[in-house]
Design a protein around this motif. Structure first.
Motif, PDB file in Angstrom:
ATOM      1  N   ASP A   1       0.862  -1.177   0.000  1.00  0.00           N
ATOM      2  CA  ASP A   1       0.000   0.000   0.000  1.00  0.00           C
ATOM      3  C   ASP A   1       0.900   1.229   0.000  1.00  0.00           C
ATOM      4  OD1 ASP A   1      -2.278  -1.561   0.114  1.00  0.00           O
ATOM      5  OD2 ASP A   1      -2.390  -1.509   2.308  1.00  0.00           O
ATOM      6  N   LEU A   2       0.551   2.202  -0.824  1.00  0.00           N
ATOM      7  CA  LEU A   2       1.404   3.379  -0.990  1.00  0.00           C
ATOM      8  C   LEU A   2       0.759   4.670  -0.512  1.00  0.00           C
ATOM      9  CD1 LEU A   2       2.778   2.504  -4.548  1.00  0.00           C
ATOM     10  CD2 LEU A   2       3.952   2.229  -2.367  1.00  0.00           C
ATOM     11  N   ASP A   3      -0.544   4.637  -0.250  1.00  0.00           N
ATOM     12  CA  ASP A   3      -1.231   5.845   0.196  1.00  0.00           C
ATOM     13  C   ASP A   3      -2.540   5.438   0.863  1.00  0.00           C
ATOM     14  OD1 ASP A   3      -0.926   9.074  -0.782  1.00  0.00           O
ATOM     15  OD2 ASP A   3      -2.870   8.449   0.026  1.00  0.00           O
TER      16      ASP A   3
ATOM     17  N   PHE B   1      -3.127   5.349  -8.119  1.00  0.00           N
ATOM     18  CA  PHE B   1      -2.258   6.126  -9.006  1.00  0.00           C
ATOM     19  C   PHE B   1      -0.791   5.798  -8.756  1.00  0.00           C
ATOM     20  CE2 PHE B   1       0.591   9.753  -9.422  1.00  0.00           C
ATOM     21  CZ  PHE B   1       0.486  10.014 -10.775  1.00  0.00           C
ATOM     22  N   LYS B   2      -0.395   5.726  -7.490  1.00  0.00           N
ATOM     23  CA  LYS B   2       1.009   5.502  -7.158  1.00  0.00           C
ATOM     24  C   LYS B   2       1.457   4.085  -7.529  1.00  0.00           C
ATOM     25  CE  LYS B   2       1.282   9.066  -3.605  1.00  0.00           C
ATOM     26  NZ  LYS B   2       1.519   9.399  -2.184  1.00  0.00           N
ATOM     27  N   ARG B   3       0.579   3.108  -7.376  1.00  0.00           N
ATOM     28  CA  ARG B   3       0.901   1.747  -7.811  1.00  0.00           C
ATOM     29  C   ARG B   3       1.130   1.729  -9.323  1.00  0.00           C
ATOM     30  NH1 ARG B   3      -1.225  -2.810  -4.580  1.00  0.00           N
ATOM     31  NH2 ARG B   3      -1.734  -2.048  -2.512  1.00  0.00           N
ATOM     32  N   ASN B   4       0.228   2.382 -10.037  1.00  0.00           N
ATOM     33  CA  ASN B   4       0.351   2.449 -11.485  1.00  0.00           C
ATOM     34  C   ASN B   4       1.636   3.163 -11.892  1.00  0.00           C
ATOM     35  OD1 ASN B   4      -1.059   2.213 -14.261  1.00  0.00           O
ATOM     36  ND2 ASN B   4      -0.498   4.371 -14.153  1.00  0.00           N
TER      37      ASN B   4
ATOM     38  N   TYR C   1       5.373  11.657  -9.303  1.00  0.00           N
ATOM     39  CA  TYR C   1       4.836  10.731  -8.309  1.00  0.00           C
ATOM     40  C   TYR C   1       4.127  11.480  -7.178  1.00  0.00           C
ATOM     41  CZ  TYR C   1       4.711   6.946  -4.852  1.00  0.00           C
ATOM     42  OH  TYR C   1       4.315   6.005  -3.931  1.00  0.00           O
ATOM     43  N   ASP C   2       4.367  12.776  -7.078  1.00  0.00           N
ATOM     44  CA  ASP C   2       3.727  13.625  -6.071  1.00  0.00           C
ATOM     45  C   ASP C   2       4.189  13.274  -4.662  1.00  0.00           C
ATOM     46  OD1 ASP C   2       0.402  14.270  -4.772  1.00  0.00           O
ATOM     47  OD2 ASP C   2       2.081  15.644  -5.076  1.00  0.00           O
ATOM     48  N   ALA C   3       5.497  13.168  -4.506  1.00  0.00           N
ATOM     49  CA  ALA C   3       6.058  12.905  -3.190  1.00  0.00           C
ATOM     50  C   ALA C   3       7.451  13.503  -3.118  1.00  0.00           C
ATOM     51  CB  ALA C   3       6.127  11.402  -2.927  1.00  0.00           C
TER      52      ALA C   3
ATOM     53  N   GLN D   1      12.347   6.303   0.800  1.00  0.00           N
ATOM     54  CA  GLN D   1      11.882   5.339   1.787  1.00  0.00           C
ATOM     55  C   GLN D   1      11.007   4.268   1.148  1.00  0.00           C
ATOM     56  OE1 GLN D   1       9.933   7.725   4.748  1.00  0.00           O
ATOM     57  NE2 GLN D   1      11.813   8.776   5.359  1.00  0.00           N
ATOM     58  N   MET D   2      10.189   4.670   0.196  1.00  0.00           N
ATOM     59  CA  MET D   2       9.324   3.728  -0.488  1.00  0.00           C
ATOM     60  C   MET D   2      10.145   2.685  -1.242  1.00  0.00           C
ATOM     61  SD  MET D   2       6.824   4.418  -3.715  1.00  0.00           S
ATOM     62  CE  MET D   2       8.287   4.717  -4.734  1.00  0.00           C
ATOM     63  N   LEU D   3      11.154   3.152  -1.996  1.00  0.00           N
ATOM     64  CA  LEU D   3      11.972   2.223  -2.769  1.00  0.00           C
ATOM     65  C   LEU D   3      12.814   1.329  -1.861  1.00  0.00           C
ATOM     66  CD1 LEU D   3      13.098   4.376  -5.825  1.00  0.00           C
ATOM     67  CD2 LEU D   3      11.162   2.841  -5.610  1.00  0.00           C
TER      68      LEU D   3
END
Length: 214
Positions: A58-60, A68-71, A128-130, A137-139
């Motif tokens: 989960d990204l958001d 959107f972020k998964r895509n 990506y809007d971040a 951190q996500m990567l």
């Protein structure tokens, strides 16, 4: 010559997230999924397959932003992989028709030019809007999941040993290391014709060391 890769692919992206000291870790599990099937994939089917393997998080908290972020993460990895595979293979990147072809299409120039705006959009992490730290951190989180998935040794090897695995010396630049990482990972990926799972894990362990020491 069929095409000049450097002229066709996007120019070096100023907005590319170099602060991550790495790249999108979904590139390699996506290669496994695409190489294992001769049929085309849809983006949401790829997302489901990665989620089943524990590699898609989960990204958001907002459902629409999470989608959107998964895509975005998937499309970014697909366009990166498209560049890695050229000029030997062609990865067709369309939302409903994603597939690797062993024969480069005759109209590759036109296809690359036609997709250039979309490619540049998904390769620019600012879209990506971040913030840089959030994306980093996500990567890192995705990379940790991938380490567990392929059974990497979490203990880092010495940097000199890692460079030796990469067939480089201590004069190698970050650019040299990244270029060699992609070359060796693609060569030894277990789903490639002459790939080797043990050698691929060793390459990944060396890459993890070099990312940490950069």
């Amino acid at each position: 010559m069929l095409f000049e890769k450097s002229a066709l692919m996007a120019q070096p992206r100023q907005a590319e997230l170099t602060a991550t000291k790495g790249e999108n870790p979904l590139i390699w599990p996506l290669l496994s999924l695409l190489q294992a099937s001769n049929q085309s994939w849809k983006v949401h089917h790829l997302a489901t397959a990665l989620q089943d393997k524990g590699l898609m998080h989960d990204l958001d908290p907002a459902p629409e932003k999470d989608l959107f972020k998964r895509n975005f993460l998937l499309m970014n990895a697909l366009y990166e992989l498209q560049e890695i595979l050229l000029p030997n293979q062609w990865l067709q990147v369309r939302a409903m028709e994603i597939q690797i072809f062993r024969i480069i299409p005759a109209d590759i120039n036109q296809q690359l030019v036609a997709d250039n705006n979309l490619r540049e959009y998904y390769l620019d992490w600012q879209n990506y809007d971040a913030s840089v730290n959030v994306v980093r951190q996500m990567l890192e989180s995705f990379w940790s999941s991938y380490q567990q998935y392929i059974g990497l040794n979490v203990k880092l090897m010495h940097k000199t040993s890692a460079l030796r695995v990469f067939e480089l010396d201590d004069t190698a630049t970050d650019r040299d290391i990244r270029k060699q990482w992609r070359k060796l990972a693609l060569k030894w990926h277990p789903d490639r014709p002459d790939g080797d799972a043990a050698r691929f894990r060793e390459i990944c362990e060396a890459w993890q060391t070099l990312r940490e020491s950069a």
